[in-house]
Design a protein around this motif. Structure first.
Motif: not given
Length: 240
Positions: A10-13, A47-51, A218
């Protein structure tokens, strides 16, 4: 021996590529002298990032990475989906590990080495012989021992030193049996998983591990803890 390692993300870019690279290098070396095949099932959840971009680049580089992209967030949701996907292939051992590499690959593989004679092995940060770097704040451990762990024993009749450690492995037959009954979407997932293994008569062994605590975990102590407690009561009624 075919191993499927589920990694919820989860959001781990910023961390997932290092984790995949380190695990890939380790297991590639293991496979060079041992009869081991392996795969990674990375389950993006909410996810809301670039993972996704980062994991796709890793997949293009190494090839043995399967990507699941779930719209909703939740550790339990992600691992359950990863279990179900791993069962589609001829995997002998199915486990999961956190994306932050708090468990380094050699200590994850140590769990696999303890599977002989039992059905599953879970890592423990609190048994004699375990090591946590840096040491965890005392409030995390004593709060758990005084309230959380007695409640889990009361509600579910299971007893381990460490329920929540994000490194667990199981023989395929365990996941085949319990995966259809998993309902927890968030952090209470580990309790439900261990309860279901007890319900179906599987033998689970707990072994001490080496854990590298991550400062940006998290799991927030009070907010996530209160939600987890509510989830435990709901889950107990579901399994009555």
């Amino acid at each position: 021996m075919k191993i499927s390692i589920v990694i919820p993300a989860h959001n781990e870019e910023n961390r997932i590529f290092r984790t995949l690279r380190t695990y890939e290098q380790f297991f590639d070396e293991i496979a060079s002298y041992d009869d081991v095949e392996y795969e990674f099932v990375v389950v993006l959840n909410g996810c809301t990032d670039h993972t996704l971009k980062v994991v796709t680049e890793a997949q293009e580089q190494w090839g043995n990475i399967i990507i699941l992209d779930l719209p909703d967030a939740g550790k339990g949701l992600a691992i359950t989906a990863g279990f179900q996907d791993a069962l589609k292939r001829n995997n002998d051992i199915i486990g999961f590990v956190d994306a932050d590499m708090a468990t380094q690959p050699e200590y994850f593989y140590d769990l696999v080495g303890h599977l002989e004679g039992c059905d599953g092995v879970i890592a423990s940060r609190y048994m004699d012989g375990a090591r946590v770097e840096p040491p965890r704040p005392a409030i995390k451990r004593w709060g758990s021992r005084l309230f959380y762990e007695p409640l889990v024993r009361l509600l579910f009749g299971i007893h381990f030193y460490d329920y929540q450690c994000g490194a667990k492995v199981f023989k395929r037959r365990v996941i085949e049996k319990v995966a259809p009954e998993l309902t927890a979407k968030q952090w209470a997932f580990d309790i439900e998983l261990l309860y279901l293994t007890k319900k179906h008569g599987f033998e689970i062994v707990e072994v001490p591990t080496v854990w590298f605590d991550q400062a940006d975990s998290k799991l927030r102590l009070f907010r996530s803890g209160s939600r987890m407690l509510g989830s435990l009561f709901k889950m107990r009624f579901r399994h009555l």
